[in-house]
Design a protein around this motif. Structure first.
Motif, PDB file in Angstrom:
ATOM      1  N   LEU A   3      31.990  33.979  31.946  1.00 45.50           N
ATOM      2  CA  LEU A   3      30.816  34.226  32.977  1.00 45.50           C
ATOM      3  C   LEU A   3      31.369  34.491  34.335  1.00 45.50           C
ATOM      4  O   LEU A   3      31.282  35.103  35.227  1.00 45.50           O
ATOM      5  N   ARG A   4      32.156  33.329  34.747  1.00 50.78           N
ATOM      6  CA  ARG A   4      32.880  33.275  36.170  1.00 50.78           C
ATOM      7  C   ARG A   4      34.013  32.318  36.075  1.00 50.78           C
ATOM      8  O   ARG A   4      34.075  31.637  34.991  1.00 50.78           O
ATOM      9  N   SER A   5      34.586  32.269  36.925  1.00 48.65           N
ATOM     10  CA  SER A   5      36.165  31.684  36.739  1.00 48.65           C
ATOM     11  C   SER A   5      36.385  31.086  38.544  1.00 48.65           C
ATOM     12  O   SER A   5      36.338  32.308  39.429  1.00 48.65           O
ATOM     13  N   ALA A  36      26.150  42.258  38.244  1.00 49.20           N
ATOM     14  CA  ALA A  36      24.769  42.149  38.538  1.00 49.20           C
ATOM     15  C   ALA A  36      24.162  41.705  37.103  1.00 49.20           C
ATOM     16  O   ALA A  36      23.271  40.749  37.305  1.00 49.20           O
ATOM     17  N   GLY A  37      24.630  42.159  36.187  1.00 53.10           N
ATOM     18  CA  GLY A  37      24.133  41.742  34.804  1.00 53.10           C
ATOM     19  C   GLY A  37      24.381  40.176  34.641  1.00 53.10           C
ATOM     20  O   GLY A  37      23.603  39.454  33.992  1.00 53.10           O
ATOM     21  N   VAL A  58      23.107  34.302  34.315  1.00 47.52           N
ATOM     22  CA  VAL A  58      23.283  32.943  35.135  1.00 47.52           C
ATOM     23  C   VAL A  58      22.077  32.306  35.614  1.00 47.52           C
ATOM     24  O   VAL A  58      21.558  31.215  35.294  1.00 47.52           O
ATOM     25  N   ARG A  59      21.250  33.377  36.574  1.00 48.62           N
ATOM     26  CA  ARG A  59      19.828  32.836  37.085  1.00 48.62           C
ATOM     27  C   ARG A  59      18.780  32.584  36.306  1.00 48.62           C
ATOM     28  O   ARG A  59      18.090  31.808  36.444  1.00 48.62           O
ATOM     29  N   LEU A  60      18.685  33.524  35.275  1.00 47.47           N
ATOM     30  CA  LEU A  60      17.692  33.613  34.606  1.00 47.47           C
ATOM     31  C   LEU A  60      17.518  32.741  33.283  1.00 47.47           C
ATOM     32  O   LEU A  60      16.557  32.037  32.838  1.00 47.47           O
ATOM     33  N   PHE A  61      18.671  32.233  32.903  1.00 48.08           N
ATOM     34  CA  PHE A  61      18.973  31.205  31.964  1.00 48.08           C
ATOM     35  C   PHE A  61      19.813  30.136  32.490  1.00 48.08           C
ATOM     36  O   PHE A  61      20.913  29.941  32.082  1.00 48.08           O
ATOM     37  N   HIS A  98       8.014  34.300  38.440  1.00 49.94           N
ATOM     38  CA  HIS A  98       8.129  33.303  37.334  1.00 49.94           C
ATOM     39  C   HIS A  98       9.213  32.549  37.210  1.00 49.94           C
ATOM     40  O   HIS A  98       9.071  31.508  36.779  1.00 49.94           O
ATOM     41  N   GLY A  99      10.172  33.023  37.805  1.00 50.77           N
ATOM     42  CA  GLY A  99      11.528  32.280  37.570  1.00 50.77           C
ATOM     43  C   GLY A  99      11.965  31.617  38.931  1.00 50.77           C
ATOM     44  O   GLY A  99      12.841  30.780  39.001  1.00 50.77           O
ATOM     45  N   ASN A 100      11.341  31.948  39.912  1.00 53.32           N
ATOM     46  CA  ASN A 100      11.593  31.652  41.319  1.00 53.32           C
ATOM     47  C   ASN A 100      13.135  32.041  41.468  1.00 53.32           C
ATOM     48  O   ASN A 100      13.895  31.057  42.199  1.00 53.32           O
ATOM     49  N   VAL A 101      13.428  33.094  40.928  1.00 54.38           N
ATOM     50  CA  VAL A 101      14.599  33.645  41.071  1.00 54.38           C
ATOM     51  C   VAL A 101      15.111  35.013  41.692  1.00 54.38           C
ATOM     52  O   VAL A 101      14.251  35.801  41.589  1.00 54.38           O
TER      53      VAL A 101
END
Ligand SMILES: [Zn+2]
Length: 246
Positions: free
Chosen positions: A12-14, A96-97, A102-105, A230-233
């Motif tokens: 996902l990230r590095s 973006a995906g 990362v933010r929703l899960f 709903h997720g405060n995201v």
């Protein structure tokens, strides 16, 4: 090696850390979100480090460490992600995906559908984009985020006014559903965009759904409003690739 295990994963990230190490955030179908450290990864660029670029899908060997970070000791590339990373437009859509994942899960729990969904999303981004790449990338990214919202339990109900059955005019993010102009209030939503969003929710990603710029802007706003309610995201990157949703 005691406790070492193998898992498939998407990078996902590095991040660089220390002298030559990298911290890598992975998503695994069986172990969920796993953060690992690749020791000496920047020194051994030809080997492990080069296999840990964001978006790469790997078979990894992980050794649980004393800290929160497992140590990644080996990786075989299953899918390089080169075709996406090399193209700025595709890379922006992918970012973006991944941001949405990362933010929703944020929880570490594994979710096979989430993992396979991200895999599919990245593969579609790497494929043929037809004669209007910006639109295709945009439709793919918005469709993916809608599916993520549904997977998180916040599937927007957009078919018709939930109170009276008339044509939709607004989307109430808090209620998670659409209303006609007389029954509710919220984000403006045209019937055409509602139909497109319904197809994005039910049809496979990359299936050739057409969506006008206006449809995409409306659906982007619905995705953002749902994630915030709903997720405060905040999905900051969604829509920045081409639609620049206002
Ligand atoms: Zn109504």
């Amino acid at each position: 090696m005691a406790g070492a295990y193998a898992t498939e994963a998407i990078v996902l990230r590095s991040f660089r850390t220390g002298e030559a190490d990298r911290v890598v955030h992975l998503l695994s179908p069986t172990h969920g979100r796993v953060n690992v450290i690749a020791k000496g990864a920047r020194r051994t660029k030809a080997r492990l480090g080069a296999r840990l670029e964001p978006l790469t899908r790997i078979d990894a060997i992980l050794q649980p460490g004393r800290s929160e970070l497992a140590v990644i000791t080996g990786a075989d590339v299953l899918w390089s992600g080169d075709d996406v990373r090399r193209d700025p437009l595709r890379a922006l859509a992918a970012t973006a995906g991944v941001e949405a994942v990362v933010r929703l899960f944020p929880e570490p729990e594994p979710d096979e559908r989430l993992y396979r969904g991200l895999q599919r999303f990245l593969e579609v981004l790497a494929g043929s984009l037809g004669d209007d790449p910006r639109s295709m990338l945009d439709i793919t990214t918005i469709g993916f985020v809608l599916k993520l919202l549904a997977l998180a339990g916040w599937r927007p109900e957009l078919g018709a006014c939930v109170r009276c059955g008339l044509e939709v005019a607004v989307y109430d993010a808090q209620a998670g559903c659409a209303f006609c102009g007389g029954c509710g209030s919220g984000t403006p939503l045209s019937p055409a965009a509602a139909v497109v969003a319904g197809r994005m929710l039910t049809e496979p990603l990359g299936g050739g759904i057409a969506a006008s710029l206006q449809d995409r802007r409306e659906i982007t706003r619905i995705c953002r409003a749902t994630a915030e309610a709903h997720g405060n995201v905040r999905l900051a990157l969604l829509g920045q690739g081409s639609t620049a949703a206002g």
